[in-house]
Write a protein that holds these residues in place. Structure first.
Motif, PDB file in Angstrom:
ATOM      1  N   ILE A 151       0.847  -1.204   0.000  1.00  0.00           N
ATOM      2  CA  ILE A 151       0.000   0.000   0.000  1.00  0.00           C
ATOM      3  C   ILE A 151       0.881   1.252   0.000  1.00  0.00           C
ATOM      4  O   ILE A 151       0.644   2.195  -0.761  1.00  0.00           O
ATOM      5  N   PHE A 152       1.928   1.258   0.829  1.00  0.00           N
ATOM      6  CA  PHE A 152       2.827   2.416   0.863  1.00  0.00           C
ATOM      7  C   PHE A 152       3.586   2.568  -0.458  1.00  0.00           C
ATOM      8  O   PHE A 152       3.887   3.682  -0.880  1.00  0.00           O
ATOM      9  N   GLU A 153       3.902   1.464  -1.117  1.00  0.00           N
ATOM     10  CA  GLU A 153       4.577   1.557  -2.418  1.00  0.00           C
ATOM     11  C   GLU A 153       3.630   2.098  -3.478  1.00  0.00           C
ATOM     12  O   GLU A 153       4.027   2.895  -4.323  1.00  0.00           O
ATOM     13  N   LEU A 154       2.383   1.670  -3.450  1.00  0.00           N
ATOM     14  CA  LEU A 154       1.411   2.111  -4.448  1.00  0.00           C
ATOM     15  C   LEU A 154       0.951   3.548  -4.228  1.00  0.00           C
ATOM     16  O   LEU A 154       0.553   4.231  -5.163  1.00  0.00           O
ATOM     17  N   PHE A 155       0.996   4.010  -2.981  1.00  0.00           N
ATOM     18  CA  PHE A 155       0.614   5.379  -2.648  1.00  0.00           C
ATOM     19  C   PHE A 155       1.794   6.078  -1.976  1.00  0.00           C
ATOM     20  O   PHE A 155       1.809   6.256  -0.761  1.00  0.00           O
ATOM     21  N   PRO A 156       2.798   6.509  -2.760  1.00  0.00           N
ATOM     22  CA  PRO A 156       3.990   7.113  -2.154  1.00  0.00           C
ATOM     23  C   PRO A 156       3.699   8.402  -1.397  1.00  0.00           C
ATOM     24  O   PRO A 156       4.467   8.795  -0.534  1.00  0.00           O
ATOM     25  N   HIS A 157       2.579   9.053  -1.681  1.00  0.00           N
ATOM     26  CA  HIS A 157       2.210  10.285  -0.982  1.00  0.00           C
ATOM     27  C   HIS A 157       1.649  10.011   0.414  1.00  0.00           C
ATOM     28  O   HIS A 157       1.531  10.916   1.223  1.00  0.00           O
ATOM     29  N   LEU A 158       1.323   8.767   0.699  1.00  0.00           N
ATOM     30  CA  LEU A 158       0.714   8.394   1.972  1.00  0.00           C
ATOM     31  C   LEU A 158       1.738   8.476   3.096  1.00  0.00           C
ATOM     32  O   LEU A 158       2.794   7.870   3.028  1.00  0.00           O
ATOM     33  N   GLY A 159       1.426   9.253   4.128  1.00  0.00           N
ATOM     34  CA  GLY A 159       2.350   9.418   5.241  1.00  0.00           C
ATOM     35  C   GLY A 159       2.224   8.346   6.306  1.00  0.00           C
ATOM     36  O   GLY A 159       3.218   7.872   6.837  1.00  0.00           O
ATOM     37  N   SER A 160       0.991   7.946   6.603  1.00  0.00           N
ATOM     38  CA  SER A 160       0.790   6.943   7.637  1.00  0.00           C
ATOM     39  C   SER A 160      -0.580   6.312   7.481  1.00  0.00           C
ATOM     40  O   SER A 160      -1.440   6.822   6.763  1.00  0.00           O
ATOM     41  N   LEU A 161      -0.757   5.212   8.173  1.00  0.00           N
ATOM     42  CA  LEU A 161      -2.040   4.525   8.268  1.00  0.00           C
ATOM     43  C   LEU A 161      -2.295   4.207   9.728  1.00  0.00           C
ATOM     44  O   LEU A 161      -1.345   4.052  10.504  1.00  0.00           O
ATOM     45  N   THR A 162      -3.540   4.067  10.086  1.00  0.00           N
ATOM     46  CA  THR A 162      -3.890   3.569  11.412  1.00  0.00           C
ATOM     47  C   THR A 162      -4.644   2.270  11.228  1.00  0.00           C
ATOM     48  O   THR A 162      -5.698   2.243  10.583  1.00  0.00           O
ATOM     49  N   VAL A 163      -4.085   1.208  11.770  1.00  0.00           N
ATOM     50  CA  VAL A 163      -4.739  -0.089  11.733  1.00  0.00           C
ATOM     51  C   VAL A 163      -5.500  -0.223  13.054  1.00  0.00           C
ATOM     52  O   VAL A 163      -4.891  -0.213  14.125  1.00  0.00           O
ATOM     53  N   GLN A 164      -6.800  -0.297  12.944  1.00  0.00           N
ATOM     54  CA  GLN A 164      -7.630  -0.413  14.142  1.00  0.00           C
ATOM     55  C   GLN A 164      -7.825  -1.890  14.456  1.00  0.00           C
ATOM     56  O   GLN A 164      -8.231  -2.671  13.589  1.00  0.00           O
ATOM     57  N   THR A 165      -7.488  -2.288  15.683  1.00  0.00           N
ATOM     58  CA  THR A 165      -7.587  -3.683  16.090  1.00  0.00           C
ATOM     59  C   THR A 165      -8.430  -3.809  17.351  1.00  0.00           C
ATOM     60  O   THR A 165      -8.715  -2.807  18.016  1.00  0.00           O
ATOM     61  N   THR A 166      -8.767  -5.017  17.688  1.00  0.00           N
ATOM     62  CA  THR A 166      -9.528  -5.263  18.917  1.00  0.00           C
ATOM     63  C   THR A 166      -8.712  -4.904  20.155  1.00  0.00           C
ATOM     64  O   THR A 166      -9.265  -4.656  21.215  1.00  0.00           O
ATOM     65  N   GLY A 167      -7.387  -4.855  20.020  1.00  0.00           N
ATOM     66  CA  GLY A 167      -6.519  -4.531  21.148  1.00  0.00           C
ATOM     67  C   GLY A 167      -6.006  -3.112  21.147  1.00  0.00           C
ATOM     68  O   GLY A 167      -5.159  -2.750  21.960  1.00  0.00           O
TER      69      GLY A 167
END
Length: 148
Positions: free
Chosen positions: A43-59
């Motif tokens: 995902i970061f390779e395909l969207f080089p403009h992307l600075g960060s992601l938040t992965v929401q988990t049960t924990g």
């Protein structure tokens, strides 16, 4: 044999100059699978403009960013210092804001690509001199990166 050599050389060229950095304030956040890590990298390779992601988990949430090795950042800083040293007419180089970093302007007196360049360079120097442990260097780098 030649084919393996060529593939090995191409693999090193095709690798991005970063790895994933995942941080969470929760001790309950689960470890992500290798498949998820690979997908996040893509995902970061395909969207080089992307600075960060938040992965929401049960924990709890996991913040995912690119972690460039200090060698790459130091190389960019050396290139900036070289530009200012070679071309005295260049007074500044502006780096635009991203989703995770504010706009920053490198100058001859502050030849760093990052607004925290001096701090990160000082941490690298202290680590190289044996003044701090690798763990302390990691803590310092994470502290700087989480303030951005």
């Amino acid at each position: 044999m030649l084919r393996k050599t060529i593939k090995a050389k191409l693999a090193s060229v095709c690798r991005p100059p970063w790895q994933l950095l995942m941080t969470s304030v929760s001790d309950d956040a689960p470890a992500l699978s290798a498949g998820t890590n690979s997908a996040l990298s893509l995902i970061f390779e395909l969207f080089p403009h992307l600075g960060s992601l938040t992965v929401q988990t049960t924990g709890g949430d996991i913040r995912v960013t690119r972690d460039f090795t200090s060698g790459n950042a130091a190389e960019v800083d050396r290139m900036l210092a070289g530009i200012f040293g070679n071309d005295h007419g260049v007074t500044a180089i502006a780096f635009p804001a991203t989703s995770t970093k504010p706009k920053h302007t490198a100058t001859p007196d502050n030849p760093y690509w990052s607004p925290h360049g001096k701090t990160l360079a000082a941490t690298d120097a202290a680590l190289a001199a044996g003044e701090i442990t690798p763990q302390e260097a990691i803590v310092r780098a994470k502290t700087v990166n989480t303030r951005s």
